[in-house]
Design a protein around this motif. Structure first.
Motif, PDB file in Angstrom:
ATOM      1  N   UNK A  10      -2.119 -13.799   2.264  1.00  0.00           N
ATOM      2  CA  UNK A  10      -3.093 -13.181   1.366  1.00  0.00           C
ATOM      3  C   UNK A  10      -3.162 -11.678   1.591  1.00  0.00           C
ATOM      4  N   UNK A  11      -3.132 -11.272   2.860  1.00  0.00           N
ATOM      5  CA  UNK A  11      -3.125  -9.840   3.186  1.00  0.00           C
ATOM      6  C   UNK A  11      -1.857  -9.173   2.663  1.00  0.00           C
ATOM      7  N   UNK A  12      -0.731  -9.836   2.842  1.00  0.00           N
ATOM      8  CA  UNK A  12       0.531  -9.274   2.335  1.00  0.00           C
ATOM      9  C   UNK A  12       0.523  -9.207   0.811  1.00  0.00           C
ATOM     10  N   UNK A  13      -0.034 -10.225   0.176  1.00  0.00           N
ATOM     11  CA  UNK A  13      -0.110 -10.238  -1.290  1.00  0.00           C
ATOM     12  C   UNK A  13      -0.989  -9.095  -1.783  1.00  0.00           C
ATOM     13  N   UNK A  14      -2.113  -8.879  -1.116  1.00  0.00           N
ATOM     14  CA  UNK A  14      -3.023  -7.788  -1.480  1.00  0.00           C
ATOM     15  C   UNK A  14      -2.296  -6.445  -1.387  1.00  0.00           C
ATOM     16  N   UNK A  15      -1.570  -6.260  -0.287  1.00  0.00           N
ATOM     17  CA  UNK A  15      -0.829  -4.998  -0.095  1.00  0.00           C
ATOM     18  C   UNK A  15       0.256  -4.850  -1.163  1.00  0.00           C
ATOM     19  N   UNK A  16       0.954  -5.948  -1.467  1.00  0.00           N
ATOM     20  CA  UNK A  16       2.025  -5.892  -2.478  1.00  0.00           C
ATOM     21  C   UNK A  16       1.456  -5.613  -3.868  1.00  0.00           C
TER      22      UNK A  16
END
Length: 193
Positions: free
Chosen positions: A176-182
């Protein structure tokens, strides 16, 4: 921009679908619905990870290529295990009977399940290491991905619901954190979508 947003959404959608699977386990086994969810989760998850591969390729092209190969093999193994759970449920076969039947086909089961199966969590662990090493994400996010990658197979081997819930929650949080950053990443000037 559209592809970047789709891949960002897929980075979250894949682990979310996967995290639903333990809620449908039957006596610690994947079963029909759990196995289906595992198999289906791989499509968006890997699509999202391919977006991250593109970024990795810019920094470490050889390692990124090897990681992508491991990821694809792991996707195959995860789908195979999901389908195994699905067919065990469909044919009302216990895990012992299923594993005993696999013993009759050692090279086949080796290449369909036992080698590719651990490849997906291994690919996630390698991804976490690469994230930290290349500084594509904050180190604490990379560590979270690595922890989730280690918890992933532990939950599946132990077949304990609460361990699976915690492991999958950790995975959803990390991705979820990676998705937010992406999702919020500036679009590269060379792209035209």
């Amino acid at each position: 921009m559209v592809v970047q947003r789709l891949q960002a959404a897929a980075l979250l959608l894949g682990p979310l679908i996967f995290a639903l699977s333990p809620f449908f386990w039957v006596d610690g086994h994947y079963g029909i619905t759990g196995g289906t969810l595992i198999a289906l989760s791989m499509v968006p998850w890997v699509y999202g990870l391919i977006g991250e591969y593109e970024r990795l390729r810019e920094r470490v092209p050889t390692l990124a290529g090897l990681w992508l190969l491991l990821l694809v093999i792991g996707m195959f193994g995860s789908i195979a295990f999901g389908l195994q759970g699905f067919f065990e449920g469909v044919f009302d076969i216990t895990e012992r009977v299923s594993l005993a039947a696999l013993d009759e086909y050692p090279p086949h089961s080796l290449f369909l399940l036992w080698l590719p199966g651990p490849s997906f969590p291994l690919a996630l662990l390698a991804f976490g290491v690469l994230l930290g090493w290349t500084r594509m994400a904050p180190r604490w996010v990379a560590v979270l991905v690595c922890l989730a990658a280690v918890a992933f197979p532990l939950a599946r081997v132990l077949r304990t619901d609460w361990v699976a819930y915690i492991a999958d929650l950790l995975m959803v949080l990390a991705f979820g954190l990676l998705a937010w950053r992406a999702w919020h990443r500036p679009v590269a000037a060379a792209t035209s979508d």
